[in-house]
Design a protein around this motif. Structure first.
Motif, PDB file in Angstrom:
ATOM      1  N   ASN A 188     -29.856 -20.493  -9.950  1.00 50.47           N
ATOM      2  CA  ASN A 188     -29.224 -20.774  -8.659  1.00 50.47           C
ATOM      3  C   ASN A 188     -29.601 -19.655  -7.699  1.00 50.47           C
ATOM      4  O   ASN A 188     -29.486 -18.468  -8.047  1.00 50.47           O
ATOM      5  N   SER A 221     -27.066 -20.021 -14.702  1.00 52.22           N
ATOM      6  CA  SER A 221     -25.924 -20.683 -15.325  1.00 52.22           C
ATOM      7  C   SER A 221     -26.385 -21.368 -16.605  1.00 52.22           C
ATOM      8  O   SER A 221     -27.483 -21.917 -16.679  1.00 52.22           O
ATOM      9  N   THR A 272     -19.493 -11.709 -11.391  1.00 49.97           N
ATOM     10  CA  THR A 272     -19.874 -12.330 -12.673  1.00 49.97           C
ATOM     11  C   THR A 272     -20.711 -11.396 -13.532  1.00 49.97           C
ATOM     12  O   THR A 272     -20.905 -11.665 -14.717  1.00 49.97           O
ATOM     13  N   SER A 273     -21.250 -10.287 -12.925  1.00 55.27           N
ATOM     14  CA  SER A 273     -22.135  -9.404 -13.687  1.00 55.27           C
ATOM     15  C   SER A 273     -21.366  -8.421 -14.563  1.00 55.27           C
ATOM     16  O   SER A 273     -21.982  -7.649 -15.305  1.00 55.27           O
ATOM     17  N   VAL A 291     -29.248 -17.054  -4.734  1.00 57.03           N
ATOM     18  CA  VAL A 291     -28.093 -16.331  -4.193  1.00 57.03           C
ATOM     19  C   VAL A 291     -28.311 -16.082  -2.703  1.00 57.03           C
ATOM     20  O   VAL A 291     -29.271 -15.412  -2.316  1.00 57.03           O
ATOM     21  N   PRO A 351     -26.105 -12.796 -12.961  1.00 56.25           N
ATOM     22  CA  PRO A 351     -27.316 -12.533 -12.159  1.00 56.25           C
ATOM     23  C   PRO A 351     -28.393 -11.768 -12.928  1.00 56.25           C
ATOM     24  O   PRO A 351     -28.087 -10.897 -13.741  1.00 56.25           O
ATOM     25  N   ARG A 381     -19.193 -12.818  -5.163  1.00 56.43           N
ATOM     26  CA  ARG A 381     -18.906 -13.587  -6.377  1.00 56.43           C
ATOM     27  C   ARG A 381     -19.994 -13.378  -7.425  1.00 56.43           C
ATOM     28  O   ARG A 381     -19.724 -13.327  -8.626  1.00 56.43           O
ATOM     29  N   MET A 382     -21.239 -13.245  -6.971  1.00 59.45           N
ATOM     30  CA  MET A 382     -22.348 -12.988  -7.901  1.00 59.45           C
ATOM     31  C   MET A 382     -22.129 -11.659  -8.625  1.00 59.45           C
ATOM     32  O   MET A 382     -22.263 -11.565  -9.848  1.00 59.45           O
ATOM     33  N   PHE A 393     -29.464 -16.407 -10.227  1.00 60.06           N
ATOM     34  CA  PHE A 393     -28.076 -16.535 -10.673  1.00 60.06           C
ATOM     35  C   PHE A 393     -28.143 -17.626 -11.751  1.00 60.06           C
ATOM     36  O   PHE A 393     -28.303 -18.811 -11.430  1.00 60.06           O
ATOM     37  N   SER A 420     -14.735 -16.162 -10.979  1.00 56.20           N
ATOM     38  CA  SER A 420     -15.222 -15.819  -9.643  1.00 56.20           C
ATOM     39  C   SER A 420     -14.957 -16.919  -8.621  1.00 56.20           C
ATOM     40  O   SER A 420     -15.363 -16.797  -7.472  1.00 56.20           O
ATOM     41  N   LEU A 464     -22.782 -15.659  -1.242  1.00 50.86           N
ATOM     42  CA  LEU A 464     -22.443 -15.604  -2.670  1.00 50.86           C
ATOM     43  C   LEU A 464     -22.399 -14.179  -3.219  1.00 50.86           C
ATOM     44  O   LEU A 464     -22.115 -13.980  -4.403  1.00 50.86           O
ATOM     45  N   SER A 514     -24.255 -22.685  -4.521  1.00 53.10           N
ATOM     46  CA  SER A 514     -25.595 -22.135  -4.290  1.00 53.10           C
ATOM     47  C   SER A 514     -26.435 -23.134  -3.486  1.00 53.10           C
ATOM     48  O   SER A 514     -26.436 -24.327  -3.780  1.00 53.10           O
TER      49      SER A 514
END
Ligand SMILES: Cc1cc2nc3c(=O)[nH]c(=O)nc-3n(C[C@H](O)[C@H](O)[C@H](O)COP(=O)(O)O)c2cc1C
Length: 206
Positions: free
Chosen positions: A83, A30, A96-97, A85, A42, A92-93, A28, A110, A89, A128
């Motif tokens: 981060n 950032s 974000t994709s 996963v 991700p 939420r992961m 993940f 998210s 998570l 995370s």
């Protein structure tokens, strides 16, 4: 079934390959853009490359022929955070994709919290359990994908996950990616000691 990659359309080849190489860990990632906004997404084309130097690799594909926001940001700041996963998570992961525009902050979207890193500009994902601060080591261009190799400069892990300096996988509850939209959680954990081969064993087999 016999598959010829050369005559298989890209999408079908992708779907086949991601169902073969399973389970894959999920980075993940950032990053921070030059305009100050944050990004998180991700990547499961992800693995450990070397221990010393500690190198991790992620492969980032093109989107409509252009670099994804994550790659653009890594080029701009020269760093990123991987981060880990865990099961908590997952939703939420995945959110974000989505192919969100560059100006969308996927942390806000998210409900994740951006936490300042110690050594890099990219933020960490507070939720995370393990956060790996990386500096860009090198990029390898493969045309439709770029392998981004990062050197770990600082690792943060929740204390309760650590036993004798290693992460307990049962406590960690990592999430892995399979083919299609399938994910896996950890199943049975086996402990298998490697054979200890001595020079005498070598002679016996020769
Ligand atoms: C679990 C998961 C794994 C993914 N792995 C990759 C990957 O390894 N490489 C890639 O280019 N895209 C991958 N994607 C798609 C990206 O996350 C997606 O294109 C995202 O929008 C990129 O965000 P960005 O434009 O903010 O960088 C994956 C998506 C999911 C849900």
């Amino acid at each position: 079934m016999i598959l010829d990659p050369g005559s298989t359309p890209g999408r079908a080849l992708h779907q086949f390959l991601i169902s073969v190489v399973v389970p894959r860990p999920i980075a993940f990632v950032s990053t921070a853009g030059s305009a100050g906004h944050f990004n998180v997404a991700p990547f499961s084309y992800f693995n450990l490359i070397s221990t010393r130097p500690p190198l991790l690799g992620i492969a980032i594909g093109l989107r409509a022929g252009a670099p994804k926001d994550t790659l653009r940001n890594i080029r701009e700041s020269g760093d990123f955070v991987i981060n880990v996963v865990d099961e908590s998570l997952a939703a939420r992961m995945v959110q974000t994709s989505g192919e969100w525009p560059a100006e969308v902050d996927e942390f806000e979207l998210s409900g994740l919290t951006a936490l300042a890193s110690e050594l890099v500009r990219a933020p960490r994902v507070q939720e995370s359990p393990i956060q790996l601060e990386c500096r860009l080591h090198r990029e390898v261009d493969f045309g439709e994908a770029t392998l981004v190799v990062g050197e770990l400069v600082r690792a943060h892990a929740r204390d309760e996950l650590i036993t004798d300096g290693t992460v307990d996988p049962i406590q960690l509850r990592p999430l892995a990616r399979l083919g299609g939209d399938a994910y896996a959680t950890l199943g049975r954990v086996l402990h298998l000691a490697r054979p200890r081969v001595t020079p005498a064993d070598g002679r016996a087999g020769a």
